[in-house]
Write a protein that holds these residues in place. Structure first.
Motif, mmCIF file in Angstrom:
data_model
loop_
_atom_site.group_PDB
_atom_site.id
_atom_site.type_symbol
_atom_site.label_atom_id
_atom_site.label_comp_id
_atom_site.label_asym_id
_atom_site.label_seq_id
_atom_site.Cartn_x
_atom_site.Cartn_y
_atom_site.Cartn_z
ATOM 1 N N ASP A 4 -5.801 12.446 -17.307
ATOM 2 C CA ASP A 4 -5.804 13.966 -17.217
ATOM 3 C C ASP A 4 -6.217 14.067 -15.793
ATOM 4 O OD1 ASP A 4 -5.124 14.040 -20.015
ATOM 5 O OD2 ASP A 4 -7.427 13.810 -20.490
ATOM 6 N N VAL A 5 -5.213 15.121 -14.904
ATOM 7 C CA VAL A 5 -5.641 15.266 -13.870
ATOM 8 C C VAL A 5 -6.499 16.473 -13.995
ATOM 9 C CG1 VAL A 5 -4.845 16.539 -11.603
ATOM 10 C CG2 VAL A 5 -3.560 14.506 -12.500
ATOM 11 N N VAL A 6 -7.666 16.352 -13.231
ATOM 12 C CA VAL A 6 -8.760 17.926 -13.251
ATOM 13 C C VAL A 6 -9.020 18.438 -12.039
ATOM 14 C CG1 VAL A 6 -9.826 16.975 -15.504
ATOM 15 C CG2 VAL A 6 -10.735 16.215 -13.331
ATOM 16 N N TYR A 7 -8.552 17.970 -11.017
ATOM 17 C CA TYR A 7 -8.742 18.597 -9.523
ATOM 18 C C TYR A 7 -7.518 18.113 -8.745
ATOM 19 C CZ TYR A 7 -13.529 20.166 -10.663
ATOM 20 O OH TYR A 7 -14.638 20.723 -11.201
ATOM 21 N N ALA A 58 2.090 13.405 9.693
ATOM 22 C CA ALA A 58 3.074 12.617 10.159
ATOM 23 C C ALA A 58 3.668 11.796 8.708
ATOM 24 C CB ALA A 58 2.483 11.262 10.828
ATOM 25 N N ALA A 59 4.788 11.255 8.854
ATOM 26 C CA ALA A 59 5.432 10.526 7.576
ATOM 27 C C ALA A 59 4.362 9.493 7.059
ATOM 28 C CB ALA A 59 6.587 9.905 8.097
ATOM 29 N N GLY A 60 3.993 9.410 5.779
ATOM 30 C CA GLY A 60 3.352 8.352 5.192
ATOM 31 C C GLY A 60 1.590 8.793 5.221
ATOM 32 N N ALA A 61 1.438 10.038 5.914
ATOM 33 C CA ALA A 61 0.017 10.397 5.900
ATOM 34 C C ALA A 61 -0.552 10.998 4.806
ATOM 35 C CB ALA A 61 -0.317 11.395 7.351
ATOM 36 N N GLU A 62 -1.872 10.847 4.574
ATOM 37 C CA GLU A 62 -2.587 11.391 3.380
ATOM 38 C C GLU A 62 -2.675 12.604 3.438
ATOM 39 O OE1 GLU A 62 -6.230 9.493 2.822
ATOM 40 O OE2 GLU A 62 -6.958 11.448 1.413
ATOM 41 N N PHE A 63 -2.143 13.565 2.510
ATOM 42 C CA PHE A 63 -2.238 15.092 2.453
ATOM 43 C C PHE A 63 -2.920 15.674 1.306
ATOM 44 C CE2 PHE A 63 0.478 16.444 -1.107
ATOM 45 C CZ PHE A 63 1.218 15.409 -1.471
ATOM 46 N N GLY A 64 -3.653 15.010 0.681
ATOM 47 C CA GLY A 64 -4.456 15.303 -0.329
ATOM 48 C C GLY A 64 -4.896 14.692 -1.606
ATOM 49 N N VAL A 65 -5.303 14.874 -2.517
ATOM 50 C CA VAL A 65 -6.256 13.903 -3.209
ATOM 51 C C VAL A 65 -6.093 14.631 -4.802
ATOM 52 C CG1 VAL A 65 -8.159 12.454 -4.327
ATOM 53 C CG2 VAL A 65 -7.917 13.243 -1.574
ATOM 54 N N ALA A 66 -5.527 13.909 -5.729
ATOM 55 C CA ALA A 66 -5.517 14.180 -7.142
ATOM 56 C C ALA A 66 -6.565 13.479 -7.724
ATOM 57 C CB ALA A 66 -4.319 13.787 -7.842
ATOM 58 N N GLU A 67 -7.477 14.195 -8.833
ATOM 59 C CA GLU A 67 -8.511 13.455 -9.589
ATOM 60 C C GLU A 67 -8.449 13.789 -10.869
ATOM 61 O OE1 GLU A 67 -11.711 12.335 -7.267
ATOM 62 O OE2 GLU A 67 -11.408 13.633 -5.529
#
Lengths: 364, 129
Positions: free
Chosen positions: B39-42, B53-62
């Protein structure tokens, strides 16, 4: 390196229920069946059933059983009446915690110890040398014993539907040897969720029948994911996180489980010194900045000095916000103090709050 | 259990999908990823206008249990962020290829190594064994 994972006797039941399986302490265990949040709510609101057969069970029997337990644990076991259970610690001579455990007194000279799955071998080795000085017989029943935890405000009704009054009359931390579905079991009113509930010990051969009957009676199967989030909210320590060989009971807020007044025992001299002289403390915190704290993240004061580490952190299912427990410098541990959690290399603000987050709702 | 891997999408081995449409693209996480996370909560997503850039980290799912960094399959500028997902994070679980999309980007050229649906399905099968 691909060592075969251990399986509890209920492993096939978990697969039948389409559980997501994960490795935990060398065991292949269910982390969730439908979802951690659903299972968490089932226990807070109704009744959940956990397979915790991976936990360790040691029998301690003989004329010196009490004297032995007084020596190797921090509890005052002389205060434990037959039919009652209590929390205890094994401590090292330097006061570090070897493991935390529950002691169930089932007879005049007969005790059952329940220890953490990941510490079974370590604990067994730890207690052996002490036993030679006592008239006591130790038995490791872990491989032949199944353990299920039925937890939640509805647990009593679920169990009573199978066993009647025994479930109702058993007191908080009480333990009884009885029969369930025609099989010998030990039932205790203990648990690890902050709710009322029971733990049911049985021989491996009878576990599947009991498991299926408890589910049919209305319990929701729950995995280790919900077990962790449920024990986290009332801040019940998990060994390897809030407890370790290099964390002492006072740092872990478990001074109440150390009975120095009972006389000398393993670790008592060091613990007597540490009692008024420890430098770190577990705190509960709420993340007020943007981010989720997780176990292992560093903690700083607001001027970037390292002060400790997060032991457990997650978005709390009950409170709907990111909370955590951290072991930090005692000077920083007062409620209201601002701290920074290092989340992916960036400081995220948090505030120390009242410990624990969730007040346990035991039936006393 | 088998996971959906639509044939019209391309995939990263870190379990993001990309739907390329001319010089823009839509990005999200795969059915396998949402299931593994629970269950994604954030969901933490970038501001519109941010370039990656290609392959860069753009966010986080928690989820309750874990954090998962999100990687961008192709280089570009964020032109839209799915605000519905911030309000109703379970869209990522219930509709990962539809209402649970995360960002839209204007492509700037570079792409990370992408898998087609068959190759990604084989990857997921090898993880599940």
């Amino acid at each position: 390196m691909s060592e075969e994972l251990l399986r509890t006797v209920l492993h096939g039941e978990h697969l039948r229920l389409n559980a997501r399986m994960v490795e935990f302490g060398g065991w292949d265990m269910p982390v969730q069946y439908t979802g951690i949040i659903d299972e968490h709510r089932a226990v807070r609101e109704r009744a959940g059933l956990f397979d915790v057969s991976h936990m360790g069970e040691f029998w301690v029997e003989g004329p010196d059983a009490l004297a032995f337990l007084q020596h190797v644990t921090t509890a005052d076991v002389s205060q434990l009446a037959i039919g009652h259970a209590g929390y205890a610690l094994f401590c090292r001579p330097d006061g570090g915690v070897v493991d935390d455990l529950f002691i169930y007194r089932l007879g005049e000279q007969r005790y059952l110890l329940v220890v953490n799955a990941s510490n079974i071998a370590k604990d067994w080795q730890w207690i052996q040398p002490f036993a030679s000085n006592f008239a006591v017989t130790l038995g490791d029943a872990s491989p032949v014993t199944a353990l299920m935890a039925l937890q939640g405000p509805g647990a009593e009704a679920v169990l009573a539907s199978l066993i009647g009054d025994v479930a109702v009359t058993l007191l908080f931390h009480g333990v009884a040897e009885t029969t369930l579905l025609g099989q010998s079991v030990i039932i205790a009113r203990t648990g690890y969720t902050g709710e009322d509930g029971f733990e049911i010990f049985c021989a491996n051969d009878h576990a599947v029948t009991i498991w299926q009957a408890l589910l049919a009676a209305g319990a929701t199967p729950c995995g280790l994911g919900a077990r962790d989030s449920l024990r986290f909210e009332p801040c019940l320590a998990l060994y390897g996180h809030e407890l370790a060989d290099d964390i002492n009971p006072y740092e872990a807020r478990l001074g109440w489980a150390v009975k120095l007044s009972k006389g000398e025992f393993v670790g008592s001299a060091a613990l007597n010194d540490l009692k008024s002289n420890y430098t770190r403390r577990l705190v509960a915190f709420e993340v007020t900045g943007k981010g989720i704290a997780r176990g292992g993240y560093a903690v700083q004061d607001t001027t970037c000095n390292p002060i400790g580490v997060v032991t457990t952190g997650m978005p709390s299912p009950t409170f709907g916000k990111p909370l955590g427990i951290a072991l930090i410098a005692r000077a920083e541990a007062s409620e209201g103090n601002q701290i920074d959690i290092i989340v992916r290399d960036k400081p995220v603000r948090a505030v120390v709050v009242k410990y624990p987050f969730y007040q346990s709702r035991y039936k006393k | 259990m088998s996971f959906k891997t639509p044939a019209n999408l391309q995939y990263l081995s870190s379990h993001e999908w990309i739907l390329i449409d001319g010089d823009t693209a839509t990005v999200g996480i795969t059915d396998y990823a949402q299931d593994a996370l629970g269950d994604v909560v954030y969901v933490d997503l970038p501001e519109v206008g941010t370039t990656f850039a290609a392959g860069a980290e753009f966010g986080v799912a928690e989820s309750v249990k874990a954090s998962s960094e999100l990687y961008l399959p192709a280089a570009g500028e964020v032109i839209a962020v799915n605000g519905d997902v911030s309000q109703q994070t379970d869209l990522v679980n219930t509709d990962p290829y539809g209402k649970g999309w995360l960002v839209r980007i204007k492509l700037s050229g570079d792409k990370a190594p992408l898998l087609d649906a068959a190759a990604y399905t084989a990857l997921v099968d090898s993880i599940k064994h």
